[in-house]
Design a protein around this motif. Structure first.
Motif, mmCIF file in Angstrom:
data_model
loop_
_atom_site.group_PDB
_atom_site.id
_atom_site.type_symbol
_atom_site.label_atom_id
_atom_site.label_comp_id
_atom_site.label_asym_id
_atom_site.label_seq_id
_atom_site.Cartn_x
_atom_site.Cartn_y
_atom_site.Cartn_z
ATOM 1 N N GLU A 53 0.858 -1.178 0.000
ATOM 2 C CA GLU A 53 0.000 0.000 0.000
ATOM 3 C C GLU A 53 0.897 1.233 0.000
ATOM 4 O OE1 GLU A 53 -3.269 0.420 -0.295
ATOM 5 O OE2 GLU A 53 -3.671 -1.715 -0.377
ATOM 6 N N VAL A 54 0.562 2.191 -0.848
ATOM 7 C CA VAL A 54 1.360 3.410 -0.966
ATOM 8 C C VAL A 54 0.579 4.564 -0.362
ATOM 9 C CG1 VAL A 54 2.609 4.937 -2.538
ATOM 10 C CG2 VAL A 54 2.357 2.504 -3.098
ATOM 11 N N PHE A 55 1.253 5.346 0.492
ATOM 12 C CA PHE A 55 0.645 6.500 1.142
ATOM 13 C C PHE A 55 1.484 7.735 0.838
ATOM 14 C CE2 PHE A 55 -0.973 2.992 3.526
ATOM 15 C CZ PHE A 55 -2.252 3.372 3.905
ATOM 16 N N GLU A 56 0.803 8.837 0.592
ATOM 17 C CA GLU A 56 1.465 10.132 0.488
ATOM 18 C C GLU A 56 1.427 10.730 1.889
ATOM 19 O OE1 GLU A 56 1.128 13.307 -2.863
ATOM 20 O OE2 GLU A 56 -0.446 13.705 -1.374
ATOM 21 N N VAL A 57 2.596 11.078 2.422
ATOM 22 C CA VAL A 57 2.713 11.522 3.808
ATOM 23 C C VAL A 57 3.422 12.863 3.853
ATOM 24 C CG1 VAL A 57 3.601 10.913 6.090
ATOM 25 C CG2 VAL A 57 2.843 9.108 4.547
ATOM 26 N N THR A 58 2.950 13.746 4.718
ATOM 27 C CA THR A 58 3.597 15.034 4.916
ATOM 28 C C THR A 58 3.437 15.470 6.367
ATOM 29 O OG1 THR A 58 3.868 17.282 4.042
ATOM 30 C CG2 THR A 58 1.604 16.462 4.297
ATOM 31 N N TYR A 59 4.198 16.448 6.775
ATOM 32 C CA TYR A 59 4.063 17.070 8.096
ATOM 33 C C TYR A 59 4.486 18.528 7.961
ATOM 34 C CZ TYR A 59 9.057 15.858 8.306
ATOM 35 O OH TYR A 59 10.392 15.704 8.035
ATOM 36 N N GLU A 60 4.122 19.327 8.947
ATOM 37 C CA GLU A 60 4.447 20.748 8.915
ATOM 38 C C GLU A 60 5.960 20.927 8.871
ATOM 39 O OE1 GLU A 60 3.918 24.662 11.716
ATOM 40 O OE2 GLU A 60 2.372 23.107 11.820
ATOM 41 N N GLY A 61 6.429 21.661 7.870
ATOM 42 C CA GLY A 61 7.857 21.897 7.714
ATOM 43 C C GLY A 61 8.493 21.047 6.631
ATOM 44 N N LEU A 62 7.807 20.043 6.135
ATOM 45 C CA LEU A 62 8.332 19.201 5.063
ATOM 46 C C LEU A 62 8.094 19.916 3.737
ATOM 47 C CD1 LEU A 62 9.636 16.467 4.374
ATOM 48 C CD2 LEU A 62 7.338 15.518 4.192
ATOM 49 N N ALA A 75 7.944 18.936 0.579
ATOM 50 C CA ALA A 75 6.988 18.304 -0.336
ATOM 51 C C ALA A 75 6.591 16.948 0.239
ATOM 52 C CB ALA A 75 7.612 18.120 -1.710
ATOM 53 N N PRO A 76 5.354 16.525 0.012
ATOM 54 C CA PRO A 76 4.939 15.199 0.489
ATOM 55 C C PRO A 76 5.815 14.098 -0.103
ATOM 56 C CG PRO A 76 3.062 16.460 -0.288
ATOM 57 C CD PRO A 76 4.281 17.223 -0.687
ATOM 58 N N VAL A 77 5.939 13.003 0.643
ATOM 59 C CA VAL A 77 6.706 11.845 0.185
ATOM 60 C C VAL A 77 5.785 10.633 0.119
ATOM 61 C CG1 VAL A 77 8.889 12.693 1.107
ATOM 62 C CG2 VAL A 77 7.444 11.236 2.513
ATOM 63 N N GLN A 78 6.218 9.633 -0.611
ATOM 64 C CA GLN A 78 5.460 8.385 -0.691
ATOM 65 C C GLN A 78 6.129 7.345 0.196
ATOM 66 O OE1 GLN A 78 4.941 7.107 -4.729
ATOM 67 N NE2 GLN A 78 3.646 8.840 -5.248
ATOM 68 N N LEU A 79 5.322 6.711 1.052
ATOM 69 C CA LEU A 79 5.798 5.614 1.887
ATOM 70 C C LEU A 79 5.103 4.337 1.456
ATOM 71 C CD1 LEU A 79 5.908 7.090 5.519
ATOM 72 C CD2 LEU A 79 7.793 6.782 3.906
ATOM 73 N N TYR A 80 5.857 3.249 1.421
ATOM 74 C CA TYR A 80 5.342 1.941 1.042
ATOM 75 C C TYR A 80 5.182 1.102 2.304
ATOM 76 C CZ TYR A 80 6.324 3.046 -3.822
ATOM 77 O OH TYR A 80 6.323 3.618 -5.071
ATOM 78 N N LEU A 81 3.964 0.626 2.552
ATOM 79 C CA LEU A 81 3.673 -0.192 3.721
ATOM 80 C C LEU A 81 3.255 -1.580 3.278
ATOM 81 C CD1 LEU A 81 1.591 2.318 5.893
ATOM 82 C CD2 LEU A 81 4.065 2.072 5.733
#
Length: 137
Positions: A84-93, A95-101
């Protein structure tokens, strides 16, 4: 709802077991920039193996934080190569990144580069004198 709570408790237990020791080491946060391409969690060749299906993925994302403890925002992009691929971000990042779970296989959970996990106090292995003794029966 019970299954989600049970999965969260299980993930917390696993993280506590992986990071517990007699003297708690200071938290070592990675200030390195988030990078994609081959690093743990950022590609299909080395996904975060959360196990427990959807409940495991949701528990992991609830515990995932930015390097300074920022809560993450995420969006499911869908399946890719059995993961499963998720686009993840947080304040200060920047650009969003993709994480593979990997929701089907479990393994030792650690934070991908540029992230931390709430409650994880150390990523260092235990010194030999503090490792549990194996008793053969």
């Amino acid at each position: 709802m019970f299954a989600l709570r049970f999965a969260c408790a299980g993930l917390l237990f696993l993280t506590a077991c992986a990071s517990s020791n007699k003297s708690v080491a200071p938290v070592r946060e990675s200030r390195a920039p988030v990078r994609e391409g081959g690093a743990y969690g950022f590609g299909p060749e080395d996904p975060v193996r959360v196990g427990w299906g959807n409940e495991g993925m949701m528990a992991f994302l609830e515990l995932l934080r930015g390097p300074e403890g920022q809560r993450v925002a995420w969006r499911r992009l869908g399946p890719s190569q059995g993961l499963e691929v998720f686009e993840v971000t947080y304040e200060g990042l920047a650009a969003p990144v993709q994480l593979y779970l990997d929701p089907l296989n479990s393994g030792a959970i650690r934070a991908p580069s540029g992230f931390s996990i709430e409650g994880l106090t150390s990523r260092e292995p235990l010194p030999p004198e503090e490792r549990p003794q194996v008793i053969e029966l």
